[in-house]
Structure formats: structure tokens, C-alpha cells
Design a protein around this motif. Structure first.
Motif, short mmCIF file in Angstrom:
data_model
loop_
_atom_site.label_atom_id
_atom_site.label_comp_id
_atom_site.label_asym_id
_atom_site.label_seq_id
_atom_site.Cartn_x
_atom_site.Cartn_y
_atom_site.Cartn_z
N ILE B 396 0.85 -1.19 0.00
CA ILE B 396 0.00 0.00 0.00
C ILE B 396 0.88 1.24 0.00
O ILE B 396 1.74 1.39 0.87
CB ILE B 396 -0.93 0.00 1.23
CG1 ILE B 396 -1.92 -1.16 1.11
CG2 ILE B 396 -1.66 1.33 1.36
CD1 ILE B 396 -2.74 -1.42 2.34
N LYS B 397 0.68 2.09 -0.99
CA LYS B 397 1.51 3.28 -1.10
C LYS B 397 0.84 4.43 -0.37
O LYS B 397 -0.16 4.98 -0.83
CB LYS B 397 1.73 3.65 -2.56
CG LYS B 397 2.70 2.70 -3.25
CD LYS B 397 3.10 3.23 -4.61
CE LYS B 397 3.62 2.10 -5.48
NZ LYS B 397 2.54 1.21 -5.98
N ALA B 398 1.41 4.78 0.78
CA ALA B 398 0.92 5.91 1.56
C ALA B 398 2.12 6.51 2.27
O ALA B 398 3.15 5.85 2.39
CB ALA B 398 -0.11 5.43 2.59
N THR B 399 1.96 7.76 2.72
CA THR B 399 3.09 8.37 3.42
C THR B 399 3.32 7.65 4.75
O THR B 399 4.40 7.70 5.30
CB THR B 399 2.84 9.86 3.67
OG1 THR B 399 1.61 9.98 4.40
CG2 THR B 399 2.73 10.63 2.37
N GLY B 400 2.30 7.00 5.22
CA GLY B 400 2.42 6.25 6.47
C GLY B 400 1.06 5.81 6.93
O GLY B 400 0.06 6.18 6.30
N PRO B 401 0.98 5.03 7.98
CA PRO B 401 -0.32 4.53 8.45
C PRO B 401 -1.27 5.65 8.84
O PRO B 401 -2.49 5.47 8.84
CB PRO B 401 0.03 3.68 9.67
CG PRO B 401 1.49 3.45 9.62
CD PRO B 401 2.09 4.54 8.81
N SER B 402 -0.72 6.82 9.18
CA SER B 402 -1.59 7.88 9.68
C SER B 402 -2.13 8.77 8.57
O SER B 402 -2.90 9.69 8.83
CB SER B 402 -0.85 8.72 10.72
OG SER B 402 0.30 9.26 10.12
N GLU B 407 -6.85 10.51 0.74
CA GLU B 407 -5.79 11.08 -0.07
C GLU B 407 -5.10 10.06 -0.97
O GLU B 407 -4.29 10.41 -1.81
CB GLU B 407 -4.74 11.73 0.85
CG GLU B 407 -5.29 12.90 1.66
CD GLU B 407 -4.34 13.37 2.75
OE1 GLU B 407 -4.74 14.27 3.51
OE2 GLU B 407 -3.22 12.85 2.84
N LEU B 408 -5.45 8.79 -0.78
CA LEU B 408 -4.82 7.73 -1.58
C LEU B 408 -5.48 7.59 -2.95
O LEU B 408 -6.63 8.00 -3.15
CB LEU B 408 -4.94 6.40 -0.83
CG LEU B 408 -3.79 5.99 0.07
CD1 LEU B 408 -3.40 7.11 1.02
CD2 LEU B 408 -4.15 4.74 0.86
N SER B 409 -4.74 6.95 -3.87
CA SER B 409 -5.31 6.67 -5.18
C SER B 409 -6.35 5.57 -5.04
O SER B 409 -6.39 4.86 -4.04
CB SER B 409 -4.21 6.20 -6.12
OG SER B 409 -3.78 4.91 -5.71
N GLY B 410 -7.19 5.43 -6.07
CA GLY B 410 -8.25 4.42 -6.04
C GLY B 410 -7.70 3.03 -5.79
O GLY B 410 -8.25 2.26 -5.01
#
Lengths: 319, 530
Positions: B396-402, B407-410
Motif C-alpha cells: 500500500i503506497k501511503a506516506t504512512g499509516p496515519s 488522499e490515496l489513489s483508487g
């Protein structure tokens, strides 16, 4: 759209978001500063104590309201529930102060549970259900205690006006409630559920969350907290006055919650912001009174604040 | 291609309509002839609604020409189109339920008598007009008292009495009883007799063949076929709608599914029997063995989503049993199904999946939270562990768990939802359109993940409108139509052609589902597992 204008929009969003989250602290700081400069006698231990005592019931009611609003609901009946609890304190005082207070708290919880049942199970909009409770609750309080009734009880008087370690009892109680709600929101399953229900009820349902039970509990808790505020007010006034106890407090509480960064659409709850919001409401009233403006002005000022707060929260909720 | 039948009443050439990011119509031609009923078909998102809206002035067009009676035309507003003789009846009847039938019929053009509404005349004319449509009711009653079918007729009468040249019906039968459908068809016949051109949009192929003369098939904003309906095989029509060339052999490698899975014997991971829900499911039964991916095929509205929801405890059933690994699910509702080991990834990611205000972490942990808690207190440590495990596993591409999930892509949102369900360590995973609306990369990853999960012994139910995905992902495909199982493909017979065939012929020859013995009772289109 050019890169620059995109950046400008991002900046604006960020500013708005910052304002929603922290604006309330700026507001409190500003109003304190104003009073320090322009209000004679503001900086005194006695005044701080008075402000804290008067803010305490607003804080307690706003905490319950924050939980309800986080689920996407609203509770207009908090003032009426305060009046009801005040009425029951005076009705049951004959059984001793402790019993009368417990009965009052129970009545508040029951009123909240009735709200919660109709909202959660029957699916009627919270604004209608609690509006009905607002009318019926105060009506019942007036039937039970038709006019101001003085309360002479040493224990209650001590609770209302006494202090321990220099801090009034009611402020201790309010602090305890803040700690309790913080614990619920931060640490418990219930706290996670209520924001999930407010954020996306359908997703919560599909994830197996007990949506109805959560809603029922939230409204019950809100009613019980309003009753706590009702007992505080009764003890401080040393009188039970169903006509005036908690009158229009729903406006202050809702404003405190929204100013504190909890969106009216739910899905998020900010406890510290709510407390700051309640303090802001109290200081606003106190300031206007100290500067000899009639009480009706304070109501208008409150409505202006709530509109401004909802305006700030607006765009984020929509995007 | 349209044959010569004189001047079309309405002719569209190369219509283009763009929405931000998509080209909803990419140069569509359409000829509507007087006295002919023209079917407009296509899967969801093919551009049917957009085409109607462009024709009737709801949307402006970004390109192409429109001619009415051979003269250039173009309508800036729906009212303008209406004045020119284009009447539209939408799926949702847009009338006023509290006003009387007659008022609804004459709204905005009431017969006047010295500036006041001439009620006696209006009532008389309304009764006459509706009589023509087989509706005999007291026109003074509020419209809301009428059945859906009668309301539809009122809408139709309202549209047509305004001297219409073209009548457009968008799914007119979706809420009608069979008898009302029959009346509607009679009315359509009369419109045809009066030389009106009718556009008929429906997913129900039987109806199209019963009532339509011509057909235009839309797919991805293109008109892929246009011509008379008679002589067009049903099978070919479906192939056109779905974009599958009948003769073309199923291509390989277009999806990342690895192929058949080692299906374990023994008790099925999931057994669903005789699932029945009013108007939605008529006795659907299916089972999934551990390690097996079972696809659900069928057209829109065939009951695929409903089947998944019923299994997951999200649809109240009149009848039916669900068991996981041979043990019946105890209790009702989603919580009971989840406890039993059933996870449903819902179709609508935005409205049924993500909780927008919450972080990636909270979204992943949402359903598993009770298991990560003790005495109602959440163990943050255990939540962190589960969240980081799945963020890593699903990449999962995110800046972090928080980070906020909105704000994430579909594709990453979809992975968050998959993580939510996998965190429950389910025995059965129901995936409703798991790759819809996500980019190619994420799609491949999700497909690979489904394979991995099946290898780990999960029973997977896969719903997809993408035939390729279904054929390559599933070991077995159960075909639904009108809320009932009408066919099943397994093993080597799971091909796109066979699937299209099964979907098309489903209604003609209900298949007795029988997988265990040598295939007795199986319909011809179904090959039996070896």
C-alpha cells in the motif's frame, strides 16, 4: 488550471484545515488577551475561578454533544435534559443528596436513551427526535417543578461552591468528564466505532460494527453528561429552576464542538478542541457582559461564531 | 448499417462528449426513423445515458452534428428539445406525487378559463388521454396513489401528448409488473403506428426482441453496431455489448491470473443453499471449496451483488442457509457472517468501503478491531502490527499509516479495503468488482493477490463485469440470470465464448446444476469438470 493556482488552492486548503483544527486556540488566546488589556479585574484568581465554574457545565454538555456530532447526529435536547435533572434533584432531595443526584443522572441517561432508540432503531432524523425531546423534556420538568425551588442542602451547596486544593469541585468534575471522554475516544472500541459510524455508516455496517448499539450508547452518554451539567448548575444556584436551567445551552455546546474542529457531518471528534470551544463560549459571554452589553448580544455573537466555524469547515467536508 | 428508409426524423453524426478525464461519447452516429422503435443497448458506462442527455439538451455536445428532419438542430436546454418534439421518460418518474393525476398530466400547460385553471375541462381531457394508455383512474386523485406502472403511463402520456416526434424511454420497465409491461408495449405499438420514433433503452434483452425494430450497441462511447434487430443473433448482440469477438479465442496473459488452482477436497469453504429474497434472489445455491476461485457471471441486475450480500449477511433473506466449512452461520447480519469467517469486499468503494475522515491505519483495522481489543480496550500495539503487516504485504503506497485514506489513489484505497478484510483472516472472501475503477498496475496486483489467497486455501467468490478477469481468474463460473442460477462452467470449458453463450442462453435452458457425476442433466453449453 495553472500550477501556481493549484498551489494556491492547496495552500488555501491547508490554511483552512489548520484554522479548523487550531483556530479555536487562537480564538481563546485572542479573547484572553483582549480582556487582559481592556477588562479591569480580569487577571485575578477570583475571576479565573468564576470563569472556570461557569464554563464547567458548558464543557460537560459539549463533550456529550461532540460524541453525538461525531456520529453525524445532533442533540438539541441537552438543555431540557439539564432542566429535567435539576427537577429530579429537588424532587428526590428528601432521600438525601446522593440519592437525588443519582436519580437525576439516571433520568438524564434515560432521556438520552429514548433519543438514541428513536434515532438508531426507528431511523428518525436526530434533529427531529431531539427537538421533540427538547420541548417535551422541559415541559415535563416544568410540570414536576412549576417554579424556582430553593434547595437547602449543605452537601449540595458545598459541591456547588466549595473547592478542594483551590479548585472548585465542579471544575474537578468537569475535568474528570474530559478525562473520561478522552479515554473513551482514544482507547476504546466504542470510541473507534462512533467515528466510523459517523464517517461512513454503510461501511461500518458492512464491517460488522454494532451501529445501532453504538448510536444508542452515544445518545445515552450525551443525556447523562447533560444531567451532570444540570446537577452542577443546580448545586451552584442552590435552586432548581426548570425555566432557566440549561436554556439555550445547546447553542453554546454545538458552537463549542464545531469551533473545536469536529465537523457537523461527523466522522471525527476532537475532545481538546471541544473543551477549548466551550471555554471560548464562556469567555465570549463574560466579556460582553463585563462590557455592559445586554445578554441578547451574546446570543447574536454566538450565532456569528457558529456560522463562521461551519463556514471554515465547509469546503473540507465537501471535497 | 442503417438501411435506406427515407429521411430519419433525428440524425446524429459523430457526437462527442467529454467529461473531465473521460470521453463519454467518442463520435456516435444515430439515425431515428419515424414509426420505428430503436433499441439502445450497452453495459454500464457505455454511454447510453450520456447519449440521451446530449440528444435532449441536458448536456451540451463537444463535437458532432445533429439534424432534425434534415435540418441542423441542437438543443441548449431540455425545454428546447421538448418544444422541438423530443420527449423523454426517465427511469425515475419525475412527477409530483402529491398533486392530482390530471394536474401532473397538464403541469405547465393547464387549460385556462379567464386565467384560472379550467378544472372540468382538464379532468375530462386527462381521463380521455389516459384512457388511450389503458389507465382508467380517477384523475383527481393524487398521483402518489397510483401504481408505478400507472405513474409511468402518466409520464408517458404527459410526454407524448405534447405532439412528440421522438419519444425516448430510459429503462421504462425496470419497476413494472409483467401486466404493466404488456400495456406499455401496446402503447409503444400505437406510437409506432402514429409515426413516432421511439428510443428504447433496456437491459432486458427479451423485451428488446419483442418490441424493437432497430438497435444501436454502445461500448466505451462508440457505436459499435447499428442496424435492424431482426436477424441479429442474441449471442452476437451480447458479444457486441461486452466487446468480445465470438470467433476470437480467449487471449492469454491479459490478466495476471496464473490459471487453475489446486482445489482442496473435503468440506466446502462455503455452502450457500436456496438463497431467496423477494424480487432479487430466487433460490441461489453455490459452494466454494478451499483454494477455489468461483466466478459469478451474468448481466447487470442478474443478482450477482445480491448473492454476495446475502452470503455476507447484508441482505435479509426469506429463505436460505449459509455454512462455512460445514458449520452453519449462527445469527443474522454482517457481524455474524464475519464471525463465521466470511468477508465481503463491497462493490462501491466510496460509499460502502472507505471511511473518508479516518487514517489508513484506522480503515484497515476497522473490522478486525474487536479482535485487536480486550475488554473493550484497543491494543494499539496489536493494531500497529496488523496494519504494518498488511501495508507491506499489499504494498500500500501511503506516506504512512496515519495518512488519511481519502488522499490515496483508487487502487491503494482498494488495497486498504482488501487489507481490512484480510486482517480478519477469513475462510471465504467475496470480491464484488475488486478491480473496477483502479489503474492497470493496481489491477494486476489485486489479481495476483487473489491467486495467492486461493493458494493459501481461501475460498474466493469473484464478481466481475470484466469477462477476461472472470475467465482467467476463476476455476469455475456460476452464471446467474434474474436472481437464479442458470448455468455453470468449469475446468477447460471456462472460456469467454462459453461464458457469453451461457449468459445469452441462460434463460432458454435452465441448467440443472450437477458437478459430481458424469454430467447427466447438464445443458449442451456446459462442459462438465473432469
Amino acid at each position: 488550471m495553472s500550477a501556481a493556482s493549484v498551489m494556491a488552492r492547496v495552500d488555501r486548503d491547508r490554511a483552512r484545515s489548520w484554522l479548523q483544527d487550531y483556530g479555536v486556540y487562537v480564538g481563546v488566546a485572542a479573547i484572553v488577551l483582549f480582556n487582559v488589556v481592556f477588562t479591569p479585574g480580569f487577571v485575578s484568581l477570583e475571576n479565573f475561578r468564576v470563569q472556570a465554574v461557569q464554563a464547567a457545565p458548558i464543557v460537560v454538555v459539549a463533550l456529550g454533544m461532540a460524541l453525538v456530532i461525531a456520529t453525524g447526529g445532533i442533540d438539541l435536547s441537552v438543555g431540557a435534559v439539564m432542566a429535567l435533572s435539576a427537577a429530579f434533584v429537588s424532587l428526590y432531595l428528601g432521600y438525601g443528596p446522593l440519592v437525588s443526584v443519582l436519580v437525576a443522572l439516571l433520568v438524564g441517561a434515560v432521556a438520552g436513551a429514548v433519543n438514541g432508540t428513536i434515532v438508531a432503531v426507528a431511523g428518525v432524523q436526530a434533529i427531529i427526535v431531539t427537538l421533540a425531546m427538547m420541548i417535551a423534556g422541559r415541559g415535563l420538568a416544568l410540570v414536576l417543578v412549576p417554579q424556582l425551588e430553593g434547595i437547602r442542602n449543605p452537601a449540595l451547596r458545598e459541591f456547588g461552591s466549595g473547592s478542594v486544593a483551590g479548585v472548585p469541585y465542579v471544575v474537578w468534575v468537569a475535568a474528570l468528564m474530559v478525562a473520561l471522554v478522552l479515554f473513551l475516544v482514544r482507547r476504546t472500541l466504542f470510541g473507534r466505532r462512533l467515528v466510523a459510524v459517523g464517517g461512513n455508516r454503510r461501511a461500518a455496517e458492512l464491517s460488522g460494527l454494532p451501529v445501532r448499539r453504538t448510536l444508542l450508547l452515544v445518545y445515552t452518554l450525551c443525556g447523562a453528561l447533560a444531567a451532570v451539567a444540570g446537577v452542577m448548575t443546580t448545586a451552584r444556584l442552590q435552586a432548581s429552576d426548570p425555566n432557566s436551567v440549561g436554556l439555550l445551552i445547546e447553542l453554546s455546546a454545538i458552537t463549542a464542538v464545531v469551533v473545536g474542529g469536529t465537523p457537523l457531518s461527523g466522522g471525527r471528534v476532537r475532545v481538546a478542541g471541544t473543551v477549548a470551544g466551550a471555554i471560548l463560549m464562556q469567555l465570549l459571554v463574560a466579556t460582553l457582559i463585563k462590557h455592559n452589553l445586554p445578554p441578547s448580544w451574546t446570543q447574536m455573537a454566538q450565532t456569528a461564531v457558529i456560522i463562521a466555524a461551519v463556514y471554515v469547515a465547509r469546503e473540507r467536508g465537501r471535497s | 448499417m442503417p438501411t435506406d428508409r427515407g429521411t430519419p426524423v433525428l440524425r446524429a453524426r459523430g457526437l462527442v462528449k467529454r467529461f473531465p478525464g473521460v470521453r463519454a461519447l467518442a463520435g456516435v452516429d444515430l439515425d431515428l426513423h419515424p414509426g420505428r422503435v430503436h433499441a439502445l443497448v450497452g453495459e454500464n458506462g457505455a454511454g447510453k445515458s450520456t447519449l440521451i442527455k446530449v440528444l435532449t439538451g441536458v448536456h451540451g455536445r463537444d463535437g458532432g452534428e445533429l439534424e432534425l428532419d434534415g435540418r441542423p438542430a441542437g438543443f441548449a436546454t431540455p425545454a428546447e428539445a421538448q418544444r422541438a418534439g423530443l420527449a423523454t421518460i426517465y427511469q425515475e418518474v419525475d412527477l409530483l406525487p402529491l398533486l392530482s393525476v390530471a394536474r401532473n398530466l397538464f403541469l405547465g400547460r393547464e387549460p385556462r378559463w379567464f386565467g384560472l385553471i379550467d378544472f372540468p375541462r382538464m379532468h375530462r381531457e386527462a381521463a380521455e388521454a389516459l384512457g388511450e394508455y389503458g389507465v382508467h383512474v380517477d384523475v383527481r386523485r393524487p398521483l402518489g396513489d397510483l401504481s408505478m406502472g400507472a405513474r409511468q403511463m402518466v409520464a408517458l402520456a404527459r410526454a407524448v401528448s405534447a405532439r412528440a416526434r421522438v419519444v425516448i424511454m430510459d429503462e421504462p420497465t425496470s419497476s413494472l409488473e409483467p401486466r404493466e409491461v404488456h400495456t406499455l408495449f401496446e402503447v409503444i405499438g400505437r406510437l409506432r403506428g402514429r409515426g413516432i420514433a421511439v428510443v428504447y433503452v433496456s437491459h432486458r434483452l427479451d423485451e428488446l426482441y419483442e418490441v424493437c425494430d432497430d438497435v444501436t450497441v454502445l461500448r466505451d462511447g462508440h457505436a459499435v453496431h447499428s442496424g435492424p434487430l431482426a436477424g441479429l443473433e442474441r449471442l452476437r448482440l451480447i458479444a457486441l455489448m461486452l466487446g468480445r469477438d465470438m470467433s476470437e479465442v480467449a487471449r492469454e496473459g491479459a490478466t495476471t491470473f496464473a490459471g487453475a488452482h489446486d482445489v482442496a477436497g473435503g468440506a466446502p469453504a462455503l455452502t450457500a443453499e436456496a438463497l431467496t429474497a423477494r424480487h432479487r434472489l430466487r433460490g441461489v445455491s453455490l459452494d466454494i471449496r478451499p483454494g477455489e476461485v468461483v466466478g459469478l457471471g451474468g448481466l447487470l441486475g442478474s443478482g450477482r451483488t445480491e448473492t454476495a450480500r446475502a452470503v455476507a449477511g447484508d441482505l435479509a433473506l426469506e429463505e436460505g442457509r449459509v455454512a462455512v466449512a460445514g458449520l452453519p452461520v449462527r445469527g443474522r447480519g454482517t457481524a455474524a457472517a464475519i464471525r463465521a469467517g466470511i468477508s465481503l469486499l463491497p462493490e462501491d468503494r466510496k460509499h460502502e468501503g472507505i471511511v473518508p475522515g479516518l487514517s489508513v491505519r484506522e480503515n484497515i483495522a476497522l473490522a478486525a478491531m474487536p479482535r485487536l481489543s480486550r475488554f473493550g480496550l484497543v491494543s494499539e500495539r496489536r493494531v500497529d502490527r496488523v496494519v504494518s503487516t498488511f501495508m507491506e504485504r499489499l504494498r500500500i503506497k501511503a506516506t504512512g499509516p496515519s495518512q488519511k485514506v481519502e488522499e490515496l489513489s483508487g487502487g491503494n484505497q482498494q488495497k486498504v479495503l482488501l487489507a481490512r478484510w484480510l486482517a480478519l483472516n477469513p475462510a471465504v472472501l467475496l470480491l464484488d468488482e475488486p478491480t473496477r475503477g483502479i489503474d492497470v498496475g493496481a489491477k494486476a496486483e489485486v489479481q495476483r493477490l487473489v491467486d495467492e489467497l486461493a493458494e493459501d486455501g481461501l475460498g474466493v467468490l469473484l464478481i466481475s463485469s470484466d469477462l477476461e478477469e472472470l475467465v482467467e481468474g476463476a476455476d469455475r463460473v456460476v452464471v446467474l440470470k434474474d436472481g437464479a442460477v442458470v448455468g455453470e462452467l468449469s475446468g477447460a470449458s471456462v472460456t469467454e465464448d462459453a461464458l457469453v453463450d451461457a449468459i445469452a442462453r441462460g434463460e432458454a435452458s435452465p441448467v440443472v446444476r450437477d458437478r459430481s457425476d458424469g454430467g447427466a442433466g447438464a445443458a449442451p453449453e456446459e462442459e462438465v469438470e473432469r
